[in-house]
Design a protein around this motif. Structure first.
Motif, PDB file in Angstrom:
ATOM      1  N   LYS A 111       0.843  -1.284   0.102  1.00  0.00           N
ATOM      2  CA  LYS A 111       0.070   0.175  -0.058  1.00  0.00           C
ATOM      3  C   LYS A 111       0.845   1.212  -0.154  1.00  0.00           C
ATOM      4  O   LYS A 111       0.719   2.311  -0.669  1.00  0.00           O
ATOM      5  CB  LYS A 111      -1.028   0.116   1.081  1.00  0.00           C
ATOM      6  CG  LYS A 111      -2.125  -0.883   1.247  1.00  0.00           C
ATOM      7  CD  LYS A 111      -2.898  -0.922   2.547  1.00  0.00           C
ATOM      8  CE  LYS A 111      -3.743  -2.182   2.610  1.00  0.00           C
ATOM      9  NZ  LYS A 111      -4.604  -1.925   3.918  1.00  0.00           N
ATOM     10  N   ALA A 112       1.865   1.267   0.988  1.00  0.00           N
ATOM     11  CA  ALA A 112       2.706   2.316   0.927  1.00  0.00           C
ATOM     12  C   ALA A 112       3.432   2.681  -0.433  1.00  0.00           C
ATOM     13  O   ALA A 112       3.673   3.897  -0.894  1.00  0.00           O
ATOM     14  CB  ALA A 112       3.955   2.096   1.892  1.00  0.00           C
TER      15      ALA A 112
ATOM     16  N   VAL B 129       2.126   2.257  -3.471  1.00  0.00           N
ATOM     17  CA  VAL B 129       1.259   3.051  -4.178  1.00  0.00           C
ATOM     18  C   VAL B 129       1.252   4.652  -3.749  1.00  0.00           C
ATOM     19  O   VAL B 129       1.291   5.432  -4.657  1.00  0.00           O
ATOM     20  CB  VAL B 129      -0.074   2.490  -4.376  1.00  0.00           C
ATOM     21  CG1 VAL B 129      -1.075   3.333  -4.784  1.00  0.00           C
ATOM     22  CG2 VAL B 129      -0.073   1.129  -4.594  1.00  0.00           C
ATOM     23  N   ILE B 130       1.162   4.801  -2.544  1.00  0.00           N
ATOM     24  CA  ILE B 130       0.929   5.954  -1.788  1.00  0.00           C
ATOM     25  C   ILE B 130       2.284   6.726  -2.402  1.00  0.00           C
ATOM     26  O   ILE B 130       2.476   7.952  -2.804  1.00  0.00           O
ATOM     27  CB  ILE B 130       0.756   6.229  -0.763  1.00  0.00           C
ATOM     28  CG1 ILE B 130      -0.467   5.505  -0.221  1.00  0.00           C
ATOM     29  CG2 ILE B 130       0.777   7.454  -0.007  1.00  0.00           C
ATOM     30  CD1 ILE B 130      -1.360   5.798   0.990  1.00  0.00           C
ATOM     31  N   LYS B 131       3.564   6.139  -2.184  1.00  0.00           N
ATOM     32  CA  LYS B 131       4.896   6.668  -2.564  1.00  0.00           C
ATOM     33  C   LYS B 131       4.919   7.301  -3.739  1.00  0.00           C
ATOM     34  O   LYS B 131       5.617   8.050  -4.159  1.00  0.00           O
ATOM     35  CB  LYS B 131       5.843   5.491  -2.116  1.00  0.00           C
ATOM     36  CG  LYS B 131       7.246   6.281  -1.690  1.00  0.00           C
ATOM     37  CD  LYS B 131       8.272   5.177  -1.554  1.00  0.00           C
ATOM     38  CE  LYS B 131       7.977   4.232  -0.249  1.00  0.00           C
ATOM     39  NZ  LYS B 131       8.972   3.022   0.000  1.00  0.00           N
TER      40      LYS B 131
ATOM     41  N   ALA C  85       3.096   1.692 -10.311  1.00  0.00           N
ATOM     42  CA  ALA C  85       2.320   1.763  -8.929  1.00  0.00           C
ATOM     43  C   ALA C  85       1.150   1.229  -9.549  1.00  0.00           C
ATOM     44  O   ALA C  85       0.291   0.865  -8.699  1.00  0.00           O
ATOM     45  CB  ALA C  85       2.216   2.937  -8.452  1.00  0.00           C
TER      46      ALA C  85
END
Lengths: 106, 106
Positions: free
Chosen positions: B12-13, B15-17, B62
């Motif tokens: 998840k991180a 994707v946000i990154k 991503a």
DNA sequence: TGATTATTTGGCGTAATATGCAAATAGGTT
DNA sequence: AACCTATTTGCATATTACGCCAAATAATCA
């Protein structure tokens, strides 16, 4: 890009950057279900207390969480509920990735 | 934290990154209004083409945007519309920050 | 005051990220 | 084929992020 617009995107990126870490993502997730103090969170995460404290300060600085001191402890909680929408969207992205990958195998 | 859960948060991180950069945020914003090729985006951003190409590949990796080659050009567009919700939420965070700061002055 | 507990901050080594230039690759044209 | 154009990749460098330990700070209590 004009400097004014650029600064705006930098400010936005800063908020998202605060979420862009597995531990911090976990912290927000956990805090969304209720407040916690630093040492409890550190125990859940399994990292050093100082490390978790730094993660929390990054999230607080970005305006995502707030803190409240009670005695020697500091209790953190989520300030802006909409960040939780991030989670469902990110799940969607990951799910779409999986689907695409399985399509490619056919 | 169990390794399985940890890997989930890392995914998840990730994707946000991909969104956690001013230029990439701009790119997603721009691409949400319609597809663009790399050199056009590079012109808007003002960075080197190679730099923008790398940003795009991060977003694509991503799962946030897709690409389609037509001739020598590659056109990128947003694949998961829900990432646009990020923007309104982030605006909310920034607005809440401003309000808090003006409260503190009183 | 001195001791205890919780949290934050300084310092440091290591790892990851960002960016431009130059070179490589790929598609299209003459 | 040679050439041009758009994009990607290798490389070098600079900056930033992580995570721990140790030290500093803050609140509470004996």
């Amino acid at each position: 890009m004009e400097p004014q617009v650029k600064r705006r995107y930098e400010a936005k990126a800063n908020v998202i950057k605060a979420m862009a870490h597995p531990t911090r993502l976990f912290l927000v997730d956990e805090l969304s279900r209720g407040e916690h103090c630093v040492m409890d969170l550190a125990a859940m995460v399994g990292d050093d207390v100082s490390t978790v404290s730094r993660h929390l300060s990054i999230l607080k600085n970005a305006g995502i969480i707030t803190d409240e001191q009670r005695g020697t402890q500091v209790f953190y909680s989520v300030r802006v509920p909409c960040v939780l929408n991030f989670f469902s969207c990110v799940e969607g992205v990951l799910a779409a990735d999986l689907e695409e990958r399985s399509c490619a195998l056919r």
